[in-house]
Design an enzyme around this catalytic site. Structure first.
Site, PDB file in Angstrom:
ATOM      1  N   GLU A   1       9.272  15.608  15.801  1.00 35.30           N
ATOM      2  CA  GLU A   1       9.772  15.427  14.445  1.00 35.30           C
ATOM      3  C   GLU A   1       9.113  16.469  13.537  1.00 35.30           C
ATOM      4  O   GLU A   1       7.889  16.525  13.444  1.00 35.30           O
ATOM      5  CB  GLU A   1       9.412  14.016  13.961  1.00 35.30           C
ATOM      6  CG  GLU A   1       9.978  13.696  12.596  1.00 35.30           C
ATOM      7  CD  GLU A   1       9.663  12.264  12.156  1.00 35.30           C
ATOM      8  OE1 GLU A   1       8.497  11.848  12.262  1.00 35.30           O
ATOM      9  OE2 GLU A   1      10.592  11.583  11.698  1.00 35.30           O
TER      10      GLU A   1
ATOM     11  N   GLU B   1       9.016   0.886  11.244  1.00 40.51           N
ATOM     12  CA  GLU B   1      10.090   1.870  11.124  1.00 40.51           C
ATOM     13  C   GLU B   1       9.421   3.233  11.185  1.00 40.51           C
ATOM     14  O   GLU B   1       8.698   3.613  10.265  1.00 40.51           O
ATOM     15  CB  GLU B   1      10.863   1.654   9.816  1.00 40.51           C
ATOM     16  CG  GLU B   1      12.250   2.257   9.866  1.00 40.51           C
ATOM     17  CD  GLU B   1      12.337   3.567   9.128  1.00 40.51           C
ATOM     18  OE1 GLU B   1      12.172   4.605   9.802  1.00 40.51           O
ATOM     19  OE2 GLU B   1      12.547   3.545   7.912  1.00 40.51           O
TER      20      GLU B   1
ATOM     21  N   LYS C   1       0.855  -1.191   0.000  1.00 40.10           N
ATOM     22  CA  LYS C   1       0.000   0.000   0.000  1.00 40.10           C
ATOM     23  C   LYS C   1       0.888   1.237   0.000  1.00 40.10           C
ATOM     24  O   LYS C   1       1.442   1.618   1.031  1.00 40.10           O
ATOM     25  CB  LYS C   1      -0.893  -0.012   1.239  1.00 40.10           C
ATOM     26  CG  LYS C   1      -2.239   0.645   1.069  1.00 40.10           C
ATOM     27  CD  LYS C   1      -2.217   2.136   0.811  1.00 40.10           C
ATOM     28  CE  LYS C   1      -2.045   2.965   2.062  1.00 40.10           C
ATOM     29  NZ  LYS C   1      -1.877   4.406   1.746  1.00 40.10           N
TER      30      LYS C   1
ATOM     31  N   CYS D   1      13.365  10.203   7.662  1.00 39.67           N
ATOM     32  CA  CYS D   1      13.130   9.809   9.052  1.00 39.67           C
ATOM     33  C   CYS D   1      14.426   9.855   9.858  1.00 39.67           C
ATOM     34  O   CYS D   1      14.407  10.067  11.062  1.00 39.67           O
ATOM     35  CB  CYS D   1      12.506   8.430   9.104  1.00 39.67           C
ATOM     36  SG  CYS D   1      13.339   7.242   8.061  1.00 39.67           S
TER      37      CYS D   1
HETATM   38  P1  NAI Z   1       1.362   8.362   8.009  1.00 39.27           P
HETATM   39  O1  NAI Z   1       2.018   7.523   9.017  1.00 39.27           O
HETATM   40  O2  NAI Z   1      -0.056   8.765   8.222  1.00 39.27           O
HETATM   41  O3  NAI Z   1       1.426   7.659   6.584  1.00 39.27           O
HETATM   42  C1  NAI Z   1       2.306   6.613   6.226  1.00 39.27           C
HETATM   43  C2  NAI Z   1       1.555   5.524   5.490  1.00 39.27           C
HETATM   44  O4  NAI Z   1       0.612   4.914   6.370  1.00 39.27           O
HETATM   45  C3  NAI Z   1       0.716   6.001   4.303  1.00 39.27           C
HETATM   46  O5  NAI Z   1       0.751   5.011   3.299  1.00 39.27           O
HETATM   47  C4  NAI Z   1      -0.679   6.102   4.878  1.00 39.27           C
HETATM   48  O6  NAI Z   1      -1.693   5.968   3.913  1.00 39.27           O
HETATM   49  C5  NAI Z   1      -0.700   4.934   5.825  1.00 39.27           C
HETATM   50  N1  NAI Z   1      -1.639   5.032   6.939  1.00 39.27           N
HETATM   51  C6  NAI Z   1      -2.138   6.162   7.516  1.00 39.27           C
HETATM   52  N2  NAI Z   1      -2.953   5.844   8.537  1.00 39.27           N
HETATM   53  C7  NAI Z   1      -2.972   4.494   8.623  1.00 39.27           C
HETATM   54  C8  NAI Z   1      -3.617   3.556   9.493  1.00 39.27           C
HETATM   55  N3  NAI Z   1      -4.400   3.963  10.489  1.00 39.27           N
HETATM   56  N4  NAI Z   1      -3.392   2.237   9.307  1.00 39.27           N
HETATM   57  C9  NAI Z   1      -2.579   1.813   8.319  1.00 39.27           C
HETATM   58  N5  NAI Z   1      -1.964   2.656   7.464  1.00 39.27           N
HETATM   59  C10 NAI Z   1      -2.148   3.975   7.615  1.00 39.27           C
HETATM   60  O7  NAI Z   1       2.253   9.660   7.837  1.00 39.27           O
HETATM   61  P2  NAI Z   1       1.802  11.107   7.305  1.00 39.27           P
HETATM   62  O8  NAI Z   1       0.495  11.517   7.906  1.00 39.27           O
HETATM   63  O9  NAI Z   1       1.883  11.093   5.836  1.00 39.27           O
HETATM   64  O10 NAI Z   1       2.951  12.029   7.903  1.00 39.27           O
HETATM   65  C11 NAI Z   1       2.832  12.542   9.237  1.00 39.27           C
HETATM   66  C12 NAI Z   1       4.170  12.615   9.900  1.00 39.27           C
HETATM   67  O11 NAI Z   1       4.717  11.324  10.050  1.00 39.27           O
HETATM   68  C13 NAI Z   1       5.224  13.379   9.139  1.00 39.27           C
HETATM   69  O12 NAI Z   1       5.119  14.749   9.358  1.00 39.27           O
HETATM   70  C14 NAI Z   1       6.483  12.795   9.708  1.00 39.27           C
HETATM   71  O13 NAI Z   1       6.812  13.422  10.905  1.00 39.27           O
HETATM   72  C15 NAI Z   1       6.107  11.359   9.972  1.00 39.27           C
HETATM   73  N6  NAI Z   1       6.547  10.453   8.904  1.00 39.27           N
HETATM   74  C16 NAI Z   1       7.610   9.638   9.124  1.00 39.27           C
HETATM   75  C17 NAI Z   1       8.078   8.817   8.120  1.00 39.27           C
HETATM   76  C18 NAI Z   1       9.248   7.931   8.319  1.00 39.27           C
HETATM   77  O14 NAI Z   1       9.849   7.515   7.343  1.00 39.27           O
HETATM   78  N7  NAI Z   1       9.583   7.569   9.514  1.00 39.27           N
HETATM   79  C19 NAI Z   1       7.471   8.823   6.795  1.00 39.27           C
HETATM   80  C20 NAI Z   1       6.314   9.669   6.665  1.00 39.27           C
HETATM   81  C21 NAI Z   1       5.902  10.453   7.682  1.00 39.27           C
END
Ligand code: NAI
Ligand code: MG
Length: 496
Positions: A407, A276, A202, A310
């Site tokens: 973050e 992660e 996904k 990240c």
């Molecule tokens: P997110 O964690 O919401 O999204 C990441 C993935 O998870 C996307 O594919 C999203 O569709 C999916 N997702 C969202 N809610 C879910 C759920 N309840 N169950 C399963 N999958 C779900 O991250 P978002 O909202 O795009 O970014 C928010 C913050 O997260 C950023 O500002 C950053 O601080 C952090 N982040 C960290 C990342 C990393 O690589 N550690 C990557 C992206 C965001």
């Protein structure tokens, strides 16, 4: 070539050292190397198929706000179809194939990716806003390298675990974020397939296009139908995938908040889990460090890729005796970073991935200033359309500040100072995260001591953001658990 810019007033009222900066002529990469479809379907059982709901959502280029295409929105029924296809492929083909045969497919995928590298790089930059220099030199080559690396393991798994016999887990649900769309897909898919598992992937809602192109590569490589399925949608789609009862493993990269929700959702089920999550890496500069190299390391660690990393070195810990020098040099360097068109080969900092992410950065920087941090932003003209944020330094930050704890995920560096190596370790560890850290010093013993005492999955010494498929990556604490990459990355996809 344009005339050199002269010093202008910076946002913080300081006169900027912009004199002597010669502008490069634009050098945009051609968009024509990739054909963007007006609509992307779901990739299920080896074919592109419309979603049952008939729903699609727009996909936007964050650098221009132009709509690139529309993408299928998968609902529960689509996810079920994808999981069933993956299960069938696992039971009838992939789970029984010899390692040697699986390796052939993975090598083939790696080679096709390599051949189509330019296409992938341009598409990644259009969809995500990251500079072409990063997608071309980092994301795509590393994705290729991961497929090659795990292809090499596929027929040697019997030797990987010291006399224990590894078996695949079955079907893995994999959810990835928008900061490294293709690379995260490769990190997740390559080891899973090498170990004999099948996959439902996904991608993130803002960056699904390179994953869909990867679907085409799987067809080109004649990967058996159902071995990899790709379902697009938002967080709701991700949550439905996590809850599907017929999965054996969930792998997630993204926010700590969602990671915690997923951990709750899989508790008490048979699903294995690796997470992660976020980070707030400390990048430590000791007074004996090679300062100019360290400046480049800091810039590479936080500003390239808009800080959408990240493991970004988002907290700079600098020894007090050299703090002024380091900040002054950093400011000079920042004034020379080029923010703009992600497809321009000269661009250092591209667009912020989405409007919500831009708002988050703006909000956290405002909180930083409110709490007493000093703001520095060079005078750089930002494009009028699209989502942009200038490279930013916040000084006079202490560990109690929000910007030292949260973050930000943007091109924003918080600068803290320390006096002794002990204090450096103490500040570095004063966070709920533990993904990565960096240390700059001329003393090997000092960097080794720091590396041993800092709680971080990766510690870079006199460099930053260096990746290799043979080297494991992952976090401690609220940065998650499990490792990706290297031999360790295999362990997440086998039962012994
Ligand atoms: P997110 O964690 O919401 O999204 C990441 C993935 O998870 C996307 O594919 C999203 O569709 C999916 N997702 C969202 N809610 C879910 C759920 N309840 N169950 C399963 N999958 C779900 O991250 P978002 O909202 O795009 O970014 C928010 C913050 O997260 C950023 O500002 C950053 O601080 C952090 N982040 C960290 C990342 C990393 O690589 N550690 C990557 C992206 C965001
Ligand atoms: Mg997009």
């Amino acid at each position: 070539m344009a005339m050199p810019r002269t010093g202008k007033q910076g946002r913080n009222g300081q006169s900027m050292a912009r004199e002597g900066v010669w502008e490069y002529a634009p050098a945009p990469e051609s968009r024509d190397v990739v054909r963007i479809q007006s609509r992307y379907e779901l990739f299920i059982d080896g074919a592109f198929t419309p979603p049952r709901s008939g729903r699609y959502f727009p996909n936007v280029n964050p650098a221009t706000e132009e709509t690139l295409s529309e993408v299928a929105y998968a609902d529960a029924e689509d996810i079920d179809r994808a999981v069933q296809a993956a299960r069938r492929a696992y039971e009838t083909v992939w789970g029984n194939l010899s390692g040697k045969e699986r390796a052939k497919y993975l090598f083939r995928i790696a080679r096709i990716l390599q051949e189509r590298a330019r296409e992938f790089a341009v598409l990644e930059s259009l969809d995500s806003g990251k500079p072409i220099r990063e997608s071309r030199d980092v994301d795509v080559p590393l994705a290729v390298a991961h497929f090659f690396y795990y292809a090499g393991w596929a027929d040697k798994l019997g030797y990987a675990f010291h006399g224990r016999i590894p078996r695949p887990l079955g079907v893995a649900g994999q959810i990835i974020p928008w900061n490294f769309p293709l690379l995260m897909a490769a990190w997740k898919i390559a080891p899973a397939l090498a170990c004999g598992n099948t996959v439902v992937l996904k991608p993130a809602e803002t960056t699904p296009l390179t994953a869909m192109l990867l679907g085409e590569v799987f067809q080109q490589a004649e990967l058996p139908p159902g071995v990899v399925n790709i379902v697009t949608g938002d967080g709701h789609t991700g949550a439905m995938l996590v809850q599907h009862p017929n999965l054996d493993k969930i792998a997630f990269t993204g926010s700590t908040e969602v990671g915690k929700q997923i951990q709750k959702a899989v508790a008490g089920t048979r699903k294995r889990l690796t997470l992660e999550l976020g980070g707030k890496a400390a990048h430590v500069i000791f007074e004996d460090a090679a300062i100019d190299q360290a400046i480049e390391g800091i810039v590479n660690g936080i500003y390239f890729n808009q800080g959408h990393v990240c493991c970004a070195g988002s907290r700079l810990l600098v020894q007090e005796s050299v703090a002024d020098l380091v900040v002054r040099k950093l400011q000079r360097r920042l004034a020379r970073l080029r923010v703009g068109d992600p497809l321009d080969k000269n661009t250092d900092i591209g667009a912020i991935n989405s409007l919500p992410q831009l708002r988050k950065i703006e909000r956290l920087v405002a909180i930083g200033v409110q709490e007493g941090a000093m703001l520095y932003q060079p005078d750089c003209a930002l494009p009028s359309r699209g989502y942009w944020y200038p490279p930013t330094i916040l000084t006079q930050v202490s560990t109690a500040h929000t910007v030292a704890q949260e973050e930000i995920f943007g091109p924003v560096l918080s600068v803290l100072t320390f006096r002794t190596p002990d204090e450096a370790v103490q500040i570095a560890n004063n966070t709920r995260y533990g993904l990565s850290a960096g240390v700059w010093t001329n003393k090997g013993s000092r960097s080794l001591e720091f590396a041993a005492r800092v709680r971080a999955g990766v510690v870079w010494c006199n460099t930053y953001n260096k990746f290799d498929p043979a080297s494991p990556f992952g976090g401690y604490l609220e940065s998650g658990f499990g490792r990706e990459g290297g031999w360790h990355g295999l362990a997440a996809y086998v039962e012994l």
